[in-house]
Design a protein around this motif. Sequence first.
Motif, mmCIF file in Angstrom:
data_model
loop_
_atom_site.group_PDB
_atom_site.id
_atom_site.type_symbol
_atom_site.label_atom_id
_atom_site.label_comp_id
_atom_site.label_asym_id
_atom_site.label_seq_id
_atom_site.Cartn_x
_atom_site.Cartn_y
_atom_site.Cartn_z
ATOM 1 N N GLN A 173 -2.043 -13.966 4.726
ATOM 2 C CA GLN A 173 -2.082 -14.878 3.586
ATOM 3 C C GLN A 173 -3.426 -14.854 2.865
ATOM 4 O OE1 GLN A 173 -0.520 -18.726 4.338
ATOM 5 N NE2 GLN A 173 1.397 -17.937 5.121
ATOM 6 N N GLU A 174 -4.381 -14.114 3.389
ATOM 7 C CA GLU A 174 -5.693 -14.047 2.747
ATOM 8 C C GLU A 174 -5.777 -12.932 1.710
ATOM 9 O OE1 GLU A 174 -8.560 -13.758 5.900
ATOM 10 O OE2 GLU A 174 -7.804 -15.551 6.870
ATOM 11 N N SER A 175 -4.692 -12.230 1.482
ATOM 12 C CA SER A 175 -4.684 -11.135 0.515
ATOM 13 C C SER A 175 -5.093 -11.657 -0.864
ATOM 14 C CB SER A 175 -3.294 -10.509 0.429
ATOM 15 O OG SER A 175 -3.263 -9.542 -0.611
ATOM 16 N N PRO A 176 -5.911 -10.891 -1.584
ATOM 17 C CA PRO A 176 -6.268 -11.297 -2.942
ATOM 18 C C PRO A 176 -5.151 -11.036 -3.955
ATOM 19 C CG PRO A 176 -7.297 -9.204 -2.431
ATOM 20 C CD PRO A 176 -6.617 -9.676 -1.174
ATOM 21 N N LEU A 177 -4.072 -10.406 -3.502
ATOM 22 C CA LEU A 177 -2.933 -10.139 -4.385
ATOM 23 C C LEU A 177 -1.827 -11.157 -4.164
ATOM 24 C CD1 LEU A 177 -2.450 -6.282 -3.944
ATOM 25 C CD2 LEU A 177 -3.367 -7.455 -5.952
ATOM 26 N N PRO A 178 -1.175 -11.567 -5.225
ATOM 27 C CA PRO A 178 0.038 -12.356 -5.029
ATOM 28 C C PRO A 178 1.039 -11.512 -4.240
ATOM 29 C CG PRO A 178 -0.632 -12.365 -7.341
ATOM 30 C CD PRO A 178 -1.484 -11.366 -6.642
ATOM 31 N N MET A 179 1.880 -12.168 -3.472
ATOM 32 C CA MET A 179 2.818 -11.471 -2.601
ATOM 33 C C MET A 179 3.730 -10.527 -3.389
ATOM 34 S SD MET A 179 5.158 -13.251 0.262
ATOM 35 C CE MET A 179 6.069 -12.310 1.444
ATOM 36 N N ARG A 180 4.142 -10.906 -4.560
ATOM 37 C CA ARG A 180 5.025 -10.047 -5.370
ATOM 38 C C ARG A 180 4.341 -8.728 -5.700
ATOM 39 N NH1 ARG A 180 9.579 -10.485 -9.025
ATOM 40 N NH2 ARG A 180 9.345 -9.018 -10.745
ATOM 41 N N GLN A 181 3.096 -8.778 -6.129
ATOM 42 C CA GLN A 181 2.371 -7.547 -6.453
ATOM 43 C C GLN A 181 2.185 -6.695 -5.199
ATOM 44 O OE1 GLN A 181 -1.185 -9.012 -8.339
ATOM 45 N NE2 GLN A 181 -0.225 -9.031 -10.354
ATOM 46 N N ARG A 182 1.861 -7.329 -4.108
ATOM 47 C CA ARG A 182 1.697 -6.602 -2.843
ATOM 48 C C ARG A 182 2.993 -5.874 -2.484
ATOM 49 N NH1 ARG A 182 1.010 -10.409 1.991
ATOM 50 N NH2 ARG A 182 3.256 -10.164 2.058
ATOM 51 N N GLU A 183 4.119 -6.566 -2.611
ATOM 52 C CA GLU A 183 5.401 -5.943 -2.265
ATOM 53 C C GLU A 183 5.763 -4.826 -3.236
ATOM 54 O OE1 GLU A 183 7.251 -6.128 0.509
ATOM 55 O OE2 GLU A 183 5.559 -7.322 1.211
ATOM 56 N N LEU A 184 5.415 -4.963 -4.502
ATOM 57 C CA LEU A 184 5.671 -3.875 -5.444
ATOM 58 C C LEU A 184 4.896 -2.621 -5.050
ATOM 59 C CD1 LEU A 184 5.769 -5.699 -8.907
ATOM 60 C CD2 LEU A 184 7.689 -4.715 -7.621
ATOM 61 N N THR A 193 -9.045 -7.583 -10.296
ATOM 62 C CA THR A 193 -10.431 -7.723 -9.867
ATOM 63 C C THR A 193 -10.787 -6.559 -8.934
ATOM 64 O OG1 THR A 193 -9.916 -8.976 -7.858
ATOM 65 C CG2 THR A 193 -10.214 -10.252 -9.920
ATOM 66 N N ALA A 194 -12.063 -6.380 -8.695
ATOM 67 C CA ALA A 194 -12.502 -5.326 -7.769
ATOM 68 C C ALA A 194 -11.873 -5.531 -6.390
ATOM 69 C CB ALA A 194 -14.030 -5.304 -7.683
ATOM 70 N N GLU A 195 -11.812 -6.774 -5.933
ATOM 71 C CA GLU A 195 -11.211 -7.075 -4.635
ATOM 72 C C GLU A 195 -9.723 -6.715 -4.620
ATOM 73 O OE1 GLU A 195 -11.234 -10.692 -1.373
ATOM 74 O OE2 GLU A 195 -11.225 -11.238 -3.503
ATOM 75 N N GLN A 196 -9.023 -7.034 -5.698
ATOM 76 C CA GLN A 196 -7.600 -6.698 -5.783
ATOM 77 C C GLN A 196 -7.396 -5.181 -5.847
ATOM 78 O OE1 GLN A 196 -6.763 -9.099 -9.271
ATOM 79 N NE2 GLN A 196 -5.517 -10.520 -8.040
ATOM 80 N N GLN A 197 -8.256 -4.496 -6.586
ATOM 81 C CA GLN A 197 -8.155 -3.041 -6.671
ATOM 82 C C GLN A 197 -8.289 -2.408 -5.289
ATOM 83 O OE1 GLN A 197 -10.663 -1.277 -9.824
ATOM 84 N NE2 GLN A 197 -10.697 -3.333 -10.736
ATOM 85 N N LEU A 198 -9.267 -2.846 -4.519
ATOM 86 C CA LEU A 198 -9.455 -2.304 -3.167
ATOM 87 C C LEU A 198 -8.249 -2.605 -2.279
ATOM 88 C CD1 LEU A 198 -13.239 -3.062 -2.674
ATOM 89 C CD2 LEU A 198 -12.163 -0.797 -2.879
ATOM 90 N N GLU A 199 -7.674 -3.788 -2.436
ATOM 91 C CA GLU A 199 -6.479 -4.155 -1.670
ATOM 92 C C GLU A 199 -5.312 -3.235 -2.032
ATOM 93 O OE1 GLU A 199 -4.540 -7.177 0.995
ATOM 94 O OE2 GLU A 199 -6.620 -6.637 0.583
ATOM 95 N N ILE A 200 -5.153 -2.939 -3.306
ATOM 96 C CA ILE A 200 -4.084 -2.038 -3.755
ATOM 97 C C ILE A 200 -4.290 -0.643 -3.163
ATOM 98 C CG2 ILE A 200 -3.139 -0.863 -5.800
ATOM 99 C CD1 ILE A 200 -3.739 -3.638 -7.277
ATOM 100 N N PHE A 201 -5.520 -0.151 -3.176
ATOM 101 C CA PHE A 201 -5.797 1.170 -2.591
ATOM 102 C C PHE A 201 -5.497 1.169 -1.095
ATOM 103 C CE2 PHE A 201 -9.365 1.474 -5.964
ATOM 104 C CZ PHE A 201 -8.454 1.831 -6.946
ATOM 105 N N ALA A 202 -5.887 0.096 -0.413
ATOM 106 C CA ALA A 202 -5.634 0.000 1.032
ATOM 107 C C ALA A 202 -4.134 -0.057 1.320
ATOM 108 C CB ALA A 202 -6.348 -1.217 1.618
ATOM 109 N N LEU A 203 -3.398 -0.814 0.516
ATOM 110 C CA LEU A 203 -1.945 -0.878 0.699
ATOM 111 C C LEU A 203 -1.307 0.496 0.493
ATOM 112 C CD1 LEU A 203 -1.138 -4.245 -1.097
ATOM 113 C CD2 LEU A 203 -0.601 -3.716 1.292
ATOM 114 N N CYS A 204 -1.710 1.198 -0.566
ATOM 115 C CA CYS A 204 -1.168 2.544 -0.803
ATOM 116 C C CYS A 204 -1.457 3.454 0.392
ATOM 117 C CB CYS A 204 -1.762 3.159 -2.061
ATOM 118 S SG CYS A 204 -1.071 2.560 -3.598
ATOM 119 N N GLY A 205 -2.693 3.450 0.857
ATOM 120 C CA GLY A 205 -3.051 4.299 1.994
ATOM 121 C C GLY A 205 -2.319 3.903 3.259
ATOM 122 N N ASN A 206 -2.260 2.613 3.509
ATOM 123 C CA ASN A 206 -1.579 2.094 4.694
ATOM 124 C C ASN A 206 -0.109 2.499 4.710
ATOM 125 O OD1 ASN A 206 -2.474 0.452 6.914
ATOM 126 N ND2 ASN A 206 -1.118 -1.159 6.213
#
Length: 187
Positions: free
Chosen positions: A54-65, A144-157
């Motif tokens: 729940q600490e993700s900087p992305l809303p859950m919908r964006q994370r799931e996309l 944001t920079a934090e969200q961008q890094l989260e998106i990159f981590a999700l893609c890699g993961n």
Amino acid sequence: MPNRLHTVEPPYSQETEALLSNYPKLDGYLLKLFRVFANSTRFLRKGVLDLLDQESPLPMRQRELVILRTCANNDCEYEWGVHVAGFAKHVRLTEDQINATRLGGPGAPCWNAEERTLLLAVDELCSSGRMSPKTQDQFQSLFTAEQQLEIFALCGNYHTVSFVANAAEIDCEPFGAKFQSALDKDN
């Protein structure tokens, strides 16, 4: 084939049991994917980041996309189906949007402008490991920079998850969604 990845079944070693106890379960059921991870205690400890908190900087919908599109880009029906079944309703994805994560482009009419940019960025990252200058400019203006890094981590993961699930040839979970084919969509 003694070195083939497989779904490890109980009884587990004490160390494996302890590590698997940290993985989420559905009514006590441990996903097949996590049992494939159990081929290596090191992988259970370090192979995949837990980015579904729940600490993700992305809303859950964006994370799931990001997750659905990455899995679709890697032709990983197993993980795509688990996430559709587990999260699509909660993040209010319509049937058209679910199908578009697999069969539609980022420009599909079911996406808003921000989602189109997010999906385009994921597609470009999955395809070449980078974004075009135009996409990167749009992406950086929206996240944001934090969200961008989260998106990159999700893609890699989820590349890693897709590689494992596909290499192990894991059958879909009984509750998991299945890919719709382009032919099914037209009927």
